[in-house]
Design an enzyme around this catalytic site. Structure first.
Site, PDB file in Angstrom:
ATOM      1  N   GLU A 141      -3.444   2.842  -7.427  1.00  0.00           N
ATOM      2  CA  GLU A 141      -3.800   3.888  -6.496  1.00  0.00           C
ATOM      3  C   GLU A 141      -2.931   4.875  -6.400  1.00  0.00           C
ATOM      4  O   GLU A 141      -2.051   5.186  -5.702  1.00  0.00           O
ATOM      5  CB  GLU A 141      -3.907   3.462  -4.955  1.00  0.00           C
TER       6      GLU A 141
ATOM      7  N   HIS B 138       0.951  -1.217  -0.053  1.00  0.00           N
ATOM      8  CA  HIS B 138      -0.164   0.018   0.034  1.00  0.00           C
ATOM      9  C   HIS B 138       0.921   1.216   0.112  1.00  0.00           C
ATOM     10  O   HIS B 138       2.109   1.214   0.442  1.00  0.00           O
ATOM     11  CB  HIS B 138      -0.778   0.174   1.469  1.00  0.00           C
TER      12      HIS B 138
END
EC number: 5.3.1.1
Length: 214
Positions: free
Chosen positions: A133, A85
């Site tokens: 993302e 992430h």
């Protein structure tokens, strides 16, 4: 459509949100899951919701103080894990190691990446899915599907060019059912989101809105 709610370290009630995710999952054909902090995985999994880890380290059993072992999160009830992430970046070799560790523990994997080029590199490591993302949009409420839909479309192509068995998810700024529909229209198979649910005054209502168009 896969909807994965990442609770990060927000000051929310993980059991309240887990229960809401579980209940909404029973009302829709979409697949819903939640990723709490590691310390909460076992209690969240006990609600019956599909539970994911936010991270695992590229390690095996041994001298690894302060690390997160894939087998431990699996034992606690997690069925999958995020890897890389944007708030928990890894080097490419460590991403590979984390994916291998997750496979060893029978955990599904979603490798996150910032752009289509990184999506291609992530897909080459053989995870179950990759998620595009752009970090500048995370937490803004502006979804990448609106800010720059080309990023999403190019990410889908990049993954397909490497391994068309790897699913592509879309994250950053997702908060409404329209955002989920837009991500679907751009060719993705799911979304990652966090603040849209974890910081909502009414998490159940936010989840209902997310899945209503599906």
């Amino acid at each position: 459509m896969f909807v994965l709610v990442n609770l990060k370290t927000y000051p929310c009630d993980p059991l309240e949100i887990a229960t809401a995710v579980r209940d909404v999952d029973e009302t829709t054909d979409a697949r819903l899951a939640v990723a709490p902090q590691a310390i909460h995985i076992e209690r969240v999994a006990e609600t019956g919701v599909e539970t994911w880890a936010q991270h695992v380290d590229p390690i095996e059993h041994g001298s690894n103080t302060g690390h997160t072992l894939a087998e431990s999160v699996a034992d606690a009830g997690a069925v999958g894990t995020l890897v890389n992430h944007s708030e928990r970046r890894l080097k490419l070799a460590d991403i590979d190691g984390a994916v291998r560790a997750a496979e060893r523990a029978d955990l599904e994997t979603v490798v996150c990446a910032n752009n289509p080029e990184q999506i291609g590199a992530g897909a080459a490591l053989g995870p179950d899915a990759v998620a595009v993302e752009p970090p500048e949009l995370i937490g803004t409420g502006t979804p990448v599907s609106q800010a720059d839909p080309g990023v999403v479309e190019n990410a889908v192509v990049a993954a397909e060019n490497v391994d068309d068995d790897v699913s592509v998810l879309c994250g950053a700024g997702i908060s409404t059912g329209e955002d989920v529909t837009a991500a679907d229209d751009l060719g993705t198979e799911g979304v990652l989101l966090a603040s849209g649910v974890a910081k909502a005054d009414n998490p159940r209502a936010a989840l209902d809105d997310l899945v209503e168009p599906l």
